[in-house]
Enzyme design. Sequence first.
Site, PDB file in Angstrom:
ATOM      1  N   ARG A   1      30.544  38.124  41.205  1.00 23.25           N
ATOM      2  CA  ARG A   1      31.925  38.360  40.782  1.00 23.25           C
ATOM      3  C   ARG A   1      31.958  39.142  39.469  1.00 23.25           C
ATOM      4  NH1 ARG A   1      36.573  35.362  40.999  1.00 23.25           N
ATOM      5  NH2 ARG A   1      37.122  37.478  41.577  1.00 23.25           N
TER       6      ARG A   1
ATOM      7  N   ASN B   1      43.592  34.480  35.803  1.00 21.00           N
ATOM      8  CA  ASN B   1      42.454  35.327  36.167  1.00 21.00           C
ATOM      9  C   ASN B   1      41.290  35.132  35.208  1.00 21.00           C
ATOM     10  OD1 ASN B   1      44.198  36.234  38.060  1.00 21.00           O
ATOM     11  ND2 ASN B   1      44.610  38.204  37.083  1.00 21.00           N
TER      12      ASN B   1
ATOM     13  N   HIS C   1      41.910  29.606  33.452  1.00 19.89           N
ATOM     14  CA  HIS C   1      40.767  29.241  34.305  1.00 19.89           C
ATOM     15  C   HIS C   1      39.439  29.801  33.809  1.00 19.89           C
ATOM     16  CE1 HIS C   1      43.890  28.552  37.750  1.00 19.89           C
ATOM     17  NE2 HIS C   1      43.868  27.580  36.878  1.00 19.89           N
TER      18      HIS C   1
ATOM     19  N   GLY D   1      52.001  38.370  40.563  1.00 18.77           N
ATOM     20  CA  GLY D   1      50.826  38.306  41.428  1.00 18.77           C
ATOM     21  C   GLY D   1      50.142  36.962  41.521  1.00 18.77           C
TER      22      GLY D   1
ATOM     23  N   SER E   1      50.333  33.175  43.891  1.00 16.34           N
ATOM     24  CA  SER E   1      50.966  32.394  44.961  1.00 16.34           C
ATOM     25  C   SER E   1      51.517  31.079  44.417  1.00 16.34           C
ATOM     26  CB  SER E   1      49.944  32.107  46.056  1.00 16.34           C
ATOM     27  OG  SER E   1      48.885  31.330  45.524  1.00 16.34           O
TER      28      SER E   1
HETATM   29  N1  APR Z   1      50.910  43.093  43.249  1.00 16.80           N
HETATM   30  C1  APR Z   1      51.481  41.877  43.033  1.00 16.80           C
HETATM   31  N2  APR Z   1      51.131  40.775  43.724  1.00 16.80           N
HETATM   32  C2  APR Z   1      50.185  40.910  44.667  1.00 16.80           C
HETATM   33  C3  APR Z   1      49.555  42.135  44.955  1.00 16.80           C
HETATM   34  C4  APR Z   1      49.956  43.278  44.196  1.00 16.80           C
HETATM   35  N3  APR Z   1      49.422  44.478  44.394  1.00 16.80           N
HETATM   36  N4  APR Z   1      48.641  41.934  45.943  1.00 16.80           N
HETATM   37  C5  APR Z   1      48.708  40.628  46.261  1.00 16.80           C
HETATM   38  N5  APR Z   1      49.637  40.003  45.504  1.00 16.80           N
HETATM   39  C6  APR Z   1      50.036  38.587  45.498  1.00 16.80           C
HETATM   40  C7  APR Z   1      49.949  37.857  46.818  1.00 16.80           C
HETATM   41  O1  APR Z   1      51.125  38.105  47.598  1.00 16.80           O
HETATM   42  C8  APR Z   1      49.845  36.409  46.385  1.00 16.80           C
HETATM   43  O2  APR Z   1      51.116  35.799  46.221  1.00 16.80           O
HETATM   44  O3  APR Z   1      49.159  37.886  44.648  1.00 16.80           O
HETATM   45  C9  APR Z   1      49.166  36.519  45.014  1.00 16.80           C
HETATM   46  C10 APR Z   1      47.735  36.018  44.993  1.00 16.80           C
HETATM   47  O4  APR Z   1      47.711  34.649  45.246  1.00 16.80           O
HETATM   48  P1  APR Z   1      46.316  33.849  45.302  1.00 16.80           P
HETATM   49  O5  APR Z   1      45.338  34.587  46.158  1.00 16.80           O
HETATM   50  O6  APR Z   1      46.624  32.443  45.674  1.00 16.80           O
HETATM   51  O7  APR Z   1      45.764  33.971  43.809  1.00 16.80           O
HETATM   52  P2  APR Z   1      46.216  33.167  42.508  1.00 16.80           P
HETATM   53  O8  APR Z   1      47.636  32.736  42.589  1.00 16.80           O
HETATM   54  O9  APR Z   1      45.795  33.993  41.348  1.00 16.80           O
HETATM   55  O10 APR Z   1      45.280  31.890  42.591  1.00 16.80           O
HETATM   56  C11 APR Z   1      45.341  30.926  41.596  1.00 16.80           C
HETATM   57  O11 APR Z   1      43.471  29.845  42.557  1.00 16.80           O
HETATM   58  O12 APR Z   1      41.321  29.767  43.466  1.00 16.80           O
HETATM   59  C12 APR Z   1      42.071  29.686  42.325  1.00 16.80           C
HETATM   60  O13 APR Z   1      41.186  29.804  40.213  1.00 16.80           O
HETATM   61  C13 APR Z   1      41.677  30.630  41.237  1.00 16.80           C
HETATM   62  O14 APR Z   1      43.028  31.451  39.423  1.00 16.80           O
HETATM   63  C14 APR Z   1      42.961  31.298  40.826  1.00 16.80           C
HETATM   64  C15 APR Z   1      44.001  30.335  41.340  1.00 16.80           C
END
Ligand code: APR
Length: 236
Positions: free
Chosen positions: A55, A86, A103, A169, A171
């Site tokens: 990573r 992130n 994190h 960005g 979820s």
């Molecule tokens: N611009 C904006 N949002 C985007 C884009 C983009 N270009 N591409 C994807 N997304 C959105 C997706 O629609 C989704 O809602 O980014 C989000 C990513 O969600 P996750 O994959 O769940 O990532 P995240 O919310 O950062 O996860 C949280 O989970 O596994 C752990 O520690 C890890 O920090 C991470 C935490």
Amino acid sequence: MKIVVFTGSGVSAESGIATFRGSGGLWAEYRIEDVCTPQALAKDRERVIKFYNMRRREILSKEPNIAHKTISLLEEYFDVEVVTQNIDDLHERAGSKNVTHLHGEIVKLRSSTDESAVVPIDGWEQNVNERHQDGSLLRPFVVFFGEAVPMLEKAIDIVSKADIFLVVGTSLEVYPAASLVNYLKPGVPVYVVDPEAPYLKLKYNPVKYIREKASEAMPELMEELKRYSDDISGNN
Ligand code: APR
């Protein structure tokens, strides 16, 4: 006026770094319990360290995108704090000055016995048997599932002082990070930038959903925020 920008992996997606959930996500390829828990580190240290080495190597080869850069540009007009889930350093490389990582940070390692004993790592590769000067084995400076989030108190304090709150960005599936929205002052406007914006159940805050990619939405949103701030401070 204080803007707090709460980001997740979606802000780095357009830099070419995979998000976590969904079909192309990292957790479709790896099991969390194999690489991102204290038990995994105890059971198969080499596998966990290799996973984070990969990573780190990937992240170091990527560049900040327009979304990171626009977030950093906001500092010309606002008092800005970034709170990110992130582990990459793209906000810092884009120039953001105040970044709180909930994190952890992939560009650092920590002692396995003392979470505050953090050291930078040069390059991408952590040697499996490398030790901290306190004698303990080093581990990636990331918060695993099941571990406490040491920066949470600081993040709560930052969020509770926001005059404008952006969610970019994420979820919002991972707690306690996702609970930060509950610490906003009533009335503070919230902007959610995400093509699949998660629905926010907030009683006392207006929420605007911008269902676009972060790099497309952020420059326009910055102009909207400048107008909003001029309006409420009575400037024209
Ligand atoms: N611009 C904006 N949002 C985007 C884009 C983009 N270009 N591409 C994807 N997304 C959105 C997706 O629609 C989704 O809602 O980014 C989000 C990513 O969600 P996750 O994959 O769940 O990532 P995240 O919310 O950062 O996860 C949280 O989970 O596994 C752990 O520690 C890890 O920090 C991470 C935490």
